[in-house]
Design a protein around this motif. Structure first.
Motif, PDB file in Angstrom:
ATOM      1  N   GLN A 105       5.653  -6.930   6.636  1.00  0.00           N
ATOM      2  CA  GLN A 105       4.651  -5.997   7.163  1.00  0.00           C
ATOM      3  C   GLN A 105       3.444  -5.882   6.239  1.00  0.00           C
ATOM      4  N   TYR A 106       3.620  -6.107   4.949  1.00  0.00           N
ATOM      5  CA  TYR A 106       2.502  -6.095   3.998  1.00  0.00           C
ATOM      6  C   TYR A 106       1.426  -7.081   4.435  1.00  0.00           C
ATOM      7  N   PHE A 107       1.828  -8.267   4.850  1.00  0.00           N
ATOM      8  CA  PHE A 107       0.855  -9.283   5.249  1.00  0.00           C
ATOM      9  C   PHE A 107       0.134  -8.881   6.538  1.00  0.00           C
ATOM     10  N   ARG A 108       0.835  -8.247   7.432  1.00  0.00           N
ATOM     11  CA  ARG A 108       0.184  -7.726   8.643  1.00  0.00           C
ATOM     12  C   ARG A 108      -0.826  -6.643   8.273  1.00  0.00           C
ATOM     13  N   ASP A 109      -0.450  -5.786   7.347  1.00  0.00           N
ATOM     14  CA  ASP A 109      -1.368  -4.724   6.913  1.00  0.00           C
ATOM     15  C   ASP A 109      -2.606  -5.309   6.240  1.00  0.00           C
ATOM     16  N   LEU A 110      -2.418  -6.352   5.421  1.00  0.00           N
ATOM     17  CA  LEU A 110      -3.572  -7.011   4.793  1.00  0.00           C
ATOM     18  C   LEU A 110      -4.486  -7.629   5.848  1.00  0.00           C
ATOM     19  N   ARG A 111      -3.891  -8.277   6.828  1.00  0.00           N
ATOM     20  CA  ARG A 111      -4.678  -8.856   7.926  1.00  0.00           C
ATOM     21  C   ARG A 111      -5.511  -7.764   8.591  1.00  0.00           C
ATOM     22  N   ASP A 112      -4.888  -6.639   8.883  1.00  0.00           N
ATOM     23  CA  ASP A 112      -5.592  -5.546   9.538  1.00  0.00           C
ATOM     24  C   ASP A 112      -6.694  -4.980   8.651  1.00  0.00           C
ATOM     25  N   LEU A 113      -6.467  -4.965   7.347  1.00  0.00           N
ATOM     26  CA  LEU A 113      -7.466  -4.476   6.401  1.00  0.00           C
ATOM     27  C   LEU A 113      -8.711  -5.364   6.432  1.00  0.00           C
ATOM     28  N   HIS A 114      -8.502  -6.670   6.616  1.00  0.00           N
ATOM     29  CA  HIS A 114      -9.608  -7.628   6.646  1.00  0.00           C
ATOM     30  C   HIS A 114     -10.228  -7.776   8.037  1.00  0.00           C
ATOM     31  N   ALA A 115      -9.603  -7.207   9.059  1.00  0.00           N
ATOM     32  CA  ALA A 115      -9.978  -7.470  10.450  1.00  0.00           C
ATOM     33  C   ALA A 115     -11.409  -7.095  10.795  1.00  0.00           C
ATOM     34  N   ASP A 116     -11.951  -6.055  10.177  1.00  0.00           N
ATOM     35  CA  ASP A 116     -13.309  -5.639  10.555  1.00  0.00           C
ATOM     36  C   ASP A 116     -14.390  -6.487   9.902  1.00  0.00           C
ATOM     37  N   GLY A 117     -14.009  -7.419   9.027  1.00  0.00           N
ATOM     38  CA  GLY A 117     -14.979  -8.329   8.422  1.00  0.00           C
ATOM     39  C   GLY A 117     -15.633  -7.792   7.166  1.00  0.00           C
ATOM     40  N   ASP A 118     -15.420  -6.528   6.848  1.00  0.00           N
ATOM     41  CA  ASP A 118     -15.994  -5.965   5.623  1.00  0.00           C
ATOM     42  C   ASP A 118     -15.191  -6.426   4.414  1.00  0.00           C
ATOM     43  N   ALA A 119     -15.848  -6.439   3.267  1.00  0.00           N
ATOM     44  CA  ALA A 119     -15.153  -6.778   2.031  1.00  0.00           C
ATOM     45  C   ALA A 119     -14.121  -5.688   1.736  1.00  0.00           C
ATOM     46  N   VAL A 120     -12.943  -6.103   1.317  1.00  0.00           N
ATOM     47  CA  VAL A 120     -11.867  -5.162   1.009  1.00  0.00           C
ATOM     48  C   VAL A 120     -11.995  -4.743  -0.448  1.00  0.00           C
ATOM     49  N   THR A 121     -12.027  -3.447  -0.694  1.00  0.00           N
ATOM     50  CA  THR A 121     -12.142  -2.958  -2.063  1.00  0.00           C
ATOM     51  C   THR A 121     -10.819  -3.114  -2.790  1.00  0.00           C
ATOM     52  N   PRO A 122     -10.858  -3.266  -4.094  1.00  0.00           N
ATOM     53  CA  PRO A 122      -9.611  -3.330  -4.858  1.00  0.00           C
ATOM     54  C   PRO A 122      -8.746  -2.088  -4.639  1.00  0.00           C
ATOM     55  N   GLN A 123      -9.374  -0.920  -4.484  1.00  0.00           N
ATOM     56  CA  GLN A 123      -8.608   0.309  -4.275  1.00  0.00           C
ATOM     57  C   GLN A 123      -7.846   0.257  -2.954  1.00  0.00           C
ATOM     58  N   ALA A 124      -8.481  -0.266  -1.897  1.00  0.00           N
ATOM     59  CA  ALA A 124      -7.811  -0.371  -0.597  1.00  0.00           C
ATOM     60  C   ALA A 124      -6.640  -1.343  -0.685  1.00  0.00           C
ATOM     61  N   HIS A 125      -6.845  -2.454  -1.386  1.00  0.00           N
ATOM     62  CA  HIS A 125      -5.772  -3.435  -1.557  1.00  0.00           C
ATOM     63  C   HIS A 125      -4.601  -2.811  -2.336  1.00  0.00           C
ATOM     64  N   LEU A 126      -4.917  -2.056  -3.376  1.00  0.00           N
ATOM     65  CA  LEU A 126      -3.875  -1.402  -4.176  1.00  0.00           C
ATOM     66  C   LEU A 126      -3.079  -0.396  -3.340  1.00  0.00           C
ATOM     67  N   ARG A 127      -3.758   0.307  -2.441  1.00  0.00           N
ATOM     68  CA  ARG A 127      -3.045   1.251  -1.577  1.00  0.00           C
ATOM     69  C   ARG A 127      -2.045   0.528  -0.686  1.00  0.00           C
ATOM     70  N   VAL A 128      -2.443  -0.621  -0.148  1.00  0.00           N
ATOM     71  CA  VAL A 128      -1.528  -1.397   0.702  1.00  0.00           C
ATOM     72  C   VAL A 128      -0.357  -1.903  -0.139  1.00  0.00           C
ATOM     73  N   MET A 129      -0.629  -2.427  -1.320  1.00  0.00           N
ATOM     74  CA  MET A 129       0.443  -2.906  -2.197  1.00  0.00           C
ATOM     75  C   MET A 129       1.434  -1.781  -2.500  1.00  0.00           C
ATOM     76  N   GLY A 130       0.909  -0.592  -2.782  1.00  0.00           N
ATOM     77  CA  GLY A 130       1.749   0.531  -3.151  1.00  0.00           C
ATOM     78  C   GLY A 130       2.723   0.943  -2.055  1.00  0.00           C
ATOM     79  N   ARG A 131       2.343   0.703  -0.803  1.00  0.00           N
ATOM     80  CA  ARG A 131       3.248   1.039   0.316  1.00  0.00           C
ATOM     81  C   ARG A 131       4.501   0.178   0.302  1.00  0.00           C
ATOM     82  N   TYR A 132       4.465  -0.948  -0.416  1.00  0.00           N
ATOM     83  CA  TYR A 132       5.581  -1.897  -0.427  1.00  0.00           C
ATOM     84  C   TYR A 132       6.146  -2.087  -1.828  1.00  0.00           C
ATOM     85  N   ALA A 133       6.052  -1.039  -2.657  1.00  0.00           N
ATOM     86  CA  ALA A 133       6.618  -1.052  -4.014  1.00  0.00           C
ATOM     87  C   ALA A 133       6.184  -2.284  -4.794  1.00  0.00           C
TER      88      ALA A 133
END
Length: 168
Positions: free
Chosen positions: A128-156
């Protein structure tokens, strides 16, 4: 003893999953094309499996560690550079790399050819982490390191501080 017919329900047979070469769920993550082959729905969430094609010169993720799952990588074709702490390992076709919880690691394709690897996740939650990353990138905007860290944190999962040495 009676001759009455057995009316009890026979035990159910578990469903078998067959994923053909053109099947599975595709997740695009920059220069990586991932095909989710098993998301845990067939395995009682004990195991997830994905095939990843890393384009030439794919830098891969920052070095990180997982607290809650094992990750395995079987190299199908090409060469993938794995960095584990300060050590580099160039894994060629036929190589298996197993990463237990807590081990710092990353990978990259430094070559001029695509690399294909089969990944396992036990348990399956990390799919599910990879699906969440895909969704994070879906709008075409650059993903901030903070947003990426939040997704990582959801999966320990957490980044490892220090120098990323996949290119040395």
């Amino acid at each position: 003893m009676t001759d009455e017919p057995n009316t009890s329900t026979p035990p159910s047979v578990p469903a078998v999953s067959v994923v053909g070469p053109d099947d599975g769920e595709t997740v695009l993550l920059g220069t990586v094309r991932m095909r989710i082959l098993e998301d845990g729905s067939t395995t009682g969430h004990r195991l997830g499996i994905a095939e990843s094609v890393l384009a030439p010169h794919t830098p891969g993720p920052p070095q990180h560690r997982h607290a809650g799952h094992d990750e395995g990588f079987y190299i199908v074709s090409g060469t993938v550079r794995f960095t584990v702490g300060d050590g580099n390992h160039d894994a060629t076709a036929g190589t298996l790399v197993m990463v237990p919880p807590g081990a710092p690691h990353t990978f990259a394709n430094l070559s001029d050819e695509p690399a294909v690897m089969l990944s396992t996740f036990t348990p399956d939650l990390y799919v599910q982490y990879f699906r969440d990353l895909r969704d994070l990138h879906a709008d075409g905007d650059a993903v901030t390191p903070q947003a990426h860290l939040r997704v990582m944190g959801r999966y320990a999962t957490e980044p490892v501080a220090g120098v990323d040495r996949t290119s040395s």
